[in-house]
Design a protein around this motif. Sequence first.
Motif, mmCIF file in Angstrom:
data_model
loop_
_atom_site.group_PDB
_atom_site.id
_atom_site.type_symbol
_atom_site.label_atom_id
_atom_site.label_comp_id
_atom_site.label_asym_id
_atom_site.label_seq_id
_atom_site.Cartn_x
_atom_site.Cartn_y
_atom_site.Cartn_z
ATOM 1 N N PRO A 174 -4.598 13.445 -17.005
ATOM 2 C CA PRO A 174 -3.432 12.584 -16.797
ATOM 3 C C PRO A 174 -2.708 12.325 -18.112
ATOM 4 O O PRO A 174 -3.335 12.293 -19.179
ATOM 5 C CB PRO A 174 -4.035 11.285 -16.249
ATOM 6 C CG PRO A 174 -5.405 11.640 -15.794
ATOM 7 C CD PRO A 174 -5.861 12.774 -16.653
ATOM 8 N N ARG A 185 2.242 17.353 -14.468
ATOM 9 C CA ARG A 185 1.189 16.550 -13.843
ATOM 10 C C ARG A 185 -0.122 16.583 -14.628
ATOM 11 O O ARG A 185 -1.014 15.784 -14.366
ATOM 12 C CB ARG A 185 0.961 17.009 -12.403
ATOM 13 C CG ARG A 185 2.153 16.714 -11.499
ATOM 14 C CD ARG A 185 1.837 16.955 -10.036
ATOM 15 N NE ARG A 185 1.608 18.371 -9.747
ATOM 16 C CZ ARG A 185 1.355 18.840 -8.532
ATOM 17 N NH1 ARG A 185 1.281 18.014 -7.504
ATOM 18 N NH2 ARG A 185 1.176 20.138 -8.342
ATOM 19 N N ALA A 244 -6.459 1.606 -8.821
ATOM 20 C CA ALA A 244 -6.955 2.759 -9.559
ATOM 21 C C ALA A 244 -7.650 3.777 -8.661
ATOM 22 O O ALA A 244 -7.495 4.991 -8.850
ATOM 23 C CB ALA A 244 -7.905 2.296 -10.659
ATOM 24 N N GLN A 248 0.825 -1.194 0.000
ATOM 25 C CA GLN A 248 0.000 0.000 0.000
ATOM 26 C C GLN A 248 0.863 1.249 0.000
ATOM 27 O O GLN A 248 1.979 1.258 0.495
ATOM 28 C CB GLN A 248 -0.917 0.005 1.226
ATOM 29 C CG GLN A 248 -2.063 -0.973 1.138
ATOM 30 C CD GLN A 248 -3.178 -0.605 2.101
ATOM 31 O OE1 GLN A 248 -2.951 0.057 3.104
ATOM 32 N NE2 GLN A 248 -4.388 -1.023 1.792
ATOM 33 N N THR A 249 0.301 2.308 -0.578
ATOM 34 C CA THR A 249 0.929 3.625 -0.583
ATOM 35 C C THR A 249 0.066 4.544 0.242
ATOM 36 O O THR A 249 -1.151 4.367 0.320
ATOM 37 C CB THR A 249 1.045 4.159 -2.019
ATOM 38 O OG1 THR A 249 1.704 3.187 -2.822
ATOM 39 C CG2 THR A 249 1.836 5.460 -2.054
ATOM 40 N N SER A 309 -5.252 10.184 -4.987
ATOM 41 C CA SER A 309 -3.966 10.881 -4.895
ATOM 42 C C SER A 309 -3.881 12.006 -5.909
ATOM 43 O O SER A 309 -3.378 13.101 -5.612
ATOM 44 C CB SER A 309 -2.811 9.887 -5.132
ATOM 45 O OG SER A 309 -2.787 8.902 -4.131
ATOM 46 N N ARG A 310 -4.397 11.749 -7.096
ATOM 47 C CA ARG A 310 -4.360 12.779 -8.134
ATOM 48 C C ARG A 310 -5.284 13.943 -7.771
ATOM 49 O O ARG A 310 -4.972 15.106 -8.033
ATOM 50 C CB ARG A 310 -4.750 12.173 -9.475
ATOM 51 C CG ARG A 310 -4.553 13.114 -10.627
ATOM 52 C CD ARG A 310 -4.542 12.429 -11.966
ATOM 53 N NE ARG A 310 -4.402 13.451 -12.984
ATOM 54 C CZ ARG A 310 -3.248 13.967 -13.386
ATOM 55 N NH1 ARG A 310 -2.117 13.530 -12.862
ATOM 56 N NH2 ARG A 310 -3.206 14.909 -14.307
ATOM 57 N N GLN A 335 -9.020 -3.166 -3.160
ATOM 58 C CA GLN A 335 -8.664 -1.815 -3.598
ATOM 59 C C GLN A 335 -9.426 -0.728 -2.840
ATOM 60 O O GLN A 335 -9.441 0.425 -3.274
ATOM 61 C CB GLN A 335 -8.900 -1.675 -5.095
ATOM 62 C CG GLN A 335 -7.938 -2.516 -5.934
ATOM 63 C CD GLN A 335 -7.895 -2.079 -7.379
ATOM 64 O OE1 GLN A 335 -8.699 -1.293 -7.845
ATOM 65 N NE2 GLN A 335 -6.915 -2.589 -8.116
ATOM 66 N N VAL A 341 -4.252 0.820 -2.676
ATOM 67 C CA VAL A 341 -3.577 0.371 -3.892
ATOM 68 C C VAL A 341 -4.581 0.432 -5.040
ATOM 69 O O VAL A 341 -5.789 0.406 -4.820
ATOM 70 C CB VAL A 341 -3.033 -1.070 -3.764
ATOM 71 C CG1 VAL A 341 -1.966 -1.162 -2.695
ATOM 72 C CG2 VAL A 341 -4.173 -2.049 -3.472
ATOM 73 N N PHE A 392 -7.177 4.486 -5.455
ATOM 74 C CA PHE A 392 -6.204 5.267 -4.694
ATOM 75 C C PHE A 392 -5.446 6.230 -5.597
ATOM 76 O O PHE A 392 -5.160 7.367 -5.210
ATOM 77 C CB PHE A 392 -5.225 4.342 -3.965
ATOM 78 C CG PHE A 392 -4.165 5.085 -3.206
ATOM 79 C CD1 PHE A 392 -4.469 5.713 -2.005
ATOM 80 C CD2 PHE A 392 -2.875 5.188 -3.705
ATOM 81 C CE1 PHE A 392 -3.500 6.428 -1.307
ATOM 82 C CE2 PHE A 392 -1.904 5.898 -3.017
ATOM 83 C CZ PHE A 392 -2.218 6.518 -1.816
ATOM 84 N N GLU A 393 -5.128 5.798 -6.791
ATOM 85 C CA GLU A 393 -4.431 6.691 -7.725
ATOM 86 C C GLU A 393 -5.292 7.900 -8.062
ATOM 87 O O GLU A 393 -4.788 9.024 -8.150
ATOM 88 C CB GLU A 393 -4.069 5.919 -9.000
ATOM 89 C CG GLU A 393 -2.983 4.869 -8.780
ATOM 90 C CD GLU A 393 -2.767 3.998 -10.004
ATOM 91 O OE1 GLU A 393 -3.401 4.282 -11.046
ATOM 92 O OE2 GLU A 393 -1.980 3.037 -9.916
ATOM 93 N N ARG A 394 -6.599 7.700 -8.241
ATOM 94 C CA ARG A 394 -7.477 8.833 -8.515
ATOM 95 C C ARG A 394 -7.558 9.776 -7.321
ATOM 96 O O ARG A 394 -7.549 11.000 -7.470
ATOM 97 C CB ARG A 394 -8.876 8.324 -8.887
ATOM 98 C CG ARG A 394 -9.000 7.936 -10.337
ATOM 99 C CD ARG A 394 -10.441 7.610 -10.696
ATOM 100 N NE ARG A 394 -10.717 6.184 -10.550
ATOM 101 C CZ ARG A 394 -11.409 5.639 -9.578
ATOM 102 N NH1 ARG A 394 -11.930 6.407 -8.640
ATOM 103 N NH2 ARG A 394 -11.599 4.333 -9.532
#
Length: 502
Positions: free
Chosen positions: A198, A249, A144, A3-4, A150-151, A122, A142, A146-148
């Motif tokens: 992105p 970014r 998609a 995990q991040t 974070s973005r 997730q 972890v 979480f990536e969204r």
Amino acid sequence: MAQTAVERFLPDEAATGRLGEDLAMALRPGDVLALQGDLGAGKSTLARALIRALTDDEKLEVPSPTFTLVQSYEARLPVHHFDLYRLGDASELDELGFEEAVAEGAALVEWPERAADRFPPQAVVIELSHRDEGRLARISGVGAAFERVSRSLALRDFLATAGWGEATRRYLTGDASARAYETVSLPGEADRIAMNAPPLVLGPPVRDGKAYAEIAHTARTVAAFVAIDRALMAAGVSVPEIHAQDLDRGFLLIEDLGREGFLVEGKPVGERYTAAAELLAAMHDRKWSYHLPAAPGVFHDVPPFDRGAMTIEADLLLDWYVPAVAGDPASEQLRAAYRLEWGRLFDRLDGRGTTLMLRDFHSPNIIWRGERAGHDRLGIIDFQDALIGPPAYDVASLAMDARVTVPVEIERRTVDAYIAARHAAGAFDEDAFREAYAIMAAQRNSKILGIFVRLDRRDGKPAYLKHLPRIRDYLRRALAHPALAGLRDLYEAHGLLEERSL
């Protein structure tokens, strides 16, 4: 997969509310947000802000679901607020309809530790704890979702660097790509638009070792938007002013050109279409530079709409539409005949001149500003995928608008207005243009049939299928030109123009 985590210090309730907005902007169907923290840590405050942002209702009553266990809200996606404090056993989630709720929308869960083993891997965990006079939010996960998230947090940081860190964020729209747009508001300031774009993910090789986006020359970064925006603005086209940019970014803060769409009650207005055609004629009569600055030392070279791009776009009909309507992949015989006919048509475009081709010049990307005069009545908002190509392409994109049915009479008036404006500006080969218009209209609508099926089958966006009958009608109109007789015969022989339901 490890995990991040990211952390945010929340000095007051307003900061907690902004975090709720940031999370709301990132949510998609299937997402699960697990809110952890002791009593009084701010879970309910965060949940309330998130739900109000999703519903765009600052005064919405958001009661705690402590006793009902779940509370549901209709928004741009359904959101279900669970409180599991009184849950006796994890199996009770079935009675609450947890899986169904996640299948149709997003779930926001307080006290998730009481059923954590039932959550998808997730799920995004938001842990709130007291820190000094405020709170600390630790967000981990972890995949998609979480990536969204974070973005979205990074977009808030970008807004802060532009002096808009305390702005209210509201989802505006997304499109068929990964881009998303938000309205951001500050008291005493005109609303602005935040673009979240992105960098393009190329995908697997599909031909000659290259990805589809490489061959079709799809813009890879937001630098393309910035560079073309500046070029259009310098030419007198009404495009958004860029107030702040982060090219690395993919974030922009831009002018809001207005909210009046190009259509009226969802229907085309002939005068608006002819005005847009006259704008295109003025643009196409201009000499353009194709090596465009986006930032100091950063340039965007506008790619050509070359044979490879034209062909791979047209092939989308074979790759996606044909299997969907026929039940089997396109045969090699059909592919060979299809390529032969399109090759002959593309040959006819050689040497006929090119221009800055915006590629998606149609109603969703045009703002109508009727209080203004001349070309300034038209605000243009989507052009990052512009190419160097035939002028007829954008006229076909406008007059055969993929998102709304343009009657034959309005299509005719639109094309005639363009031709009249080109004649008025100087020598113009009308017959050659009309032939190129038919070819480009057929190419574009063949491509769109494939794209709309792909959006359904690959990307889970079935809403695009409702446009297929319109696109088939446009295709029939384009194929009526004598130069396209061979292609029309091929389409008819294989039933590609027949009405089909998917």
